[in-house]
Scaffold this active site. Structure first.
Site, short mmCIF file in Angstrom:
data_model
loop_
_atom_site.label_atom_id
_atom_site.label_comp_id
_atom_site.label_asym_id
_atom_site.label_seq_id
_atom_site.Cartn_x
_atom_site.Cartn_y
_atom_site.Cartn_z
N HIS A 32 0.84 -1.20 0.00
CA HIS A 32 0.00 0.00 0.00
C HIS A 32 0.87 1.24 0.00
CE1 HIS A 32 0.66 -1.41 4.12
NE2 HIS A 32 0.68 -0.14 4.49
N HIS A 61 0.87 5.12 1.06
CA HIS A 61 0.21 6.15 1.86
C HIS A 61 0.30 7.46 1.08
CE1 HIS A 61 0.28 3.94 5.83
NE2 HIS A 61 1.32 3.35 5.28
#
Ligand code: 5GP
Ligand code: ZN
Length: 149
Positions: A110, A112
């Protein structure tokens, strides 16, 4: 090497972000396409803290096939501009933690997106030191050697 269940299905049944990608765990979705999902972080560091994930399970950039990385890269500029515009921010960080020693807590890749505001309270330590030229030559050579493989 035999394929694991994860790689053959593209999803890990024990992974929270795979469950979010499959829609079995809810999220505040902000963007979706065939390969990518973006949603608000449940524990925001700053207002508008957004996560961008590939729908296919991959642990992090140390594990990631280039086509998954490409799917994310394709939409990051648009998502960054949207996060900055929607929050009234001036700028943003894009941050990826790759491995527990680098603060990764959810083992599904992921990015951010962290919008930054005048006077926000978020502090990112950046203890810069002077690059030693001997050490630099050595590490650059080691990196070039690894990239030959
Ligand atoms: P990491 O430390 O692995 O780079 O970041 C994981 C992030 O995922 C954390 O910022 C955490 O707040 C967020 N997170 C963990 N579980 C969930 C969840 O179930 N939903 C959402 N939206 N975010 C989550
Ligand atoms: Zn996953």
């Amino acid at each position: 090497m035999p394929e694991t269940a994860t790689h053959s299905t593209g999803s890990d049944p024990n992974c929270i972000f795979c469950k979010i990608a499959a829609g079995t765990i809810p999220c505040h979705k902000i963007y979706e396409d065939t390969n990518v999902l973006a949603f608000l972080d449940i524990g925001p560091i700053v207002r508008g803290h957004t996560l961008v994930i590939p729908k296919r399970h991959t642990v992090n950039y140390l594990d990631c096939p280039p086509e998954i990385a490409a799917g994310i890269a394709q939409v990051m500029p648009r998502l960054c501009r949207a996060v900055v515009a929607a929050t009234g921010a001036k700028a943003c960080h894009v941050l990826v933690n790759n491995g527990p020693e680098a603060m990764q807590s959810v083992m599904h890749l992921h990015q951010h997106i962290l919008p930054r505001f005048d006077g926000d309270h978020f502090h990112l330590p950046w203890p810069a030191q002077k690059l030693d030229s001997g050490e630099a030559a050595e590490i650059a050579a080691a990196l070039r050697e690894c990239l030959k493989a």
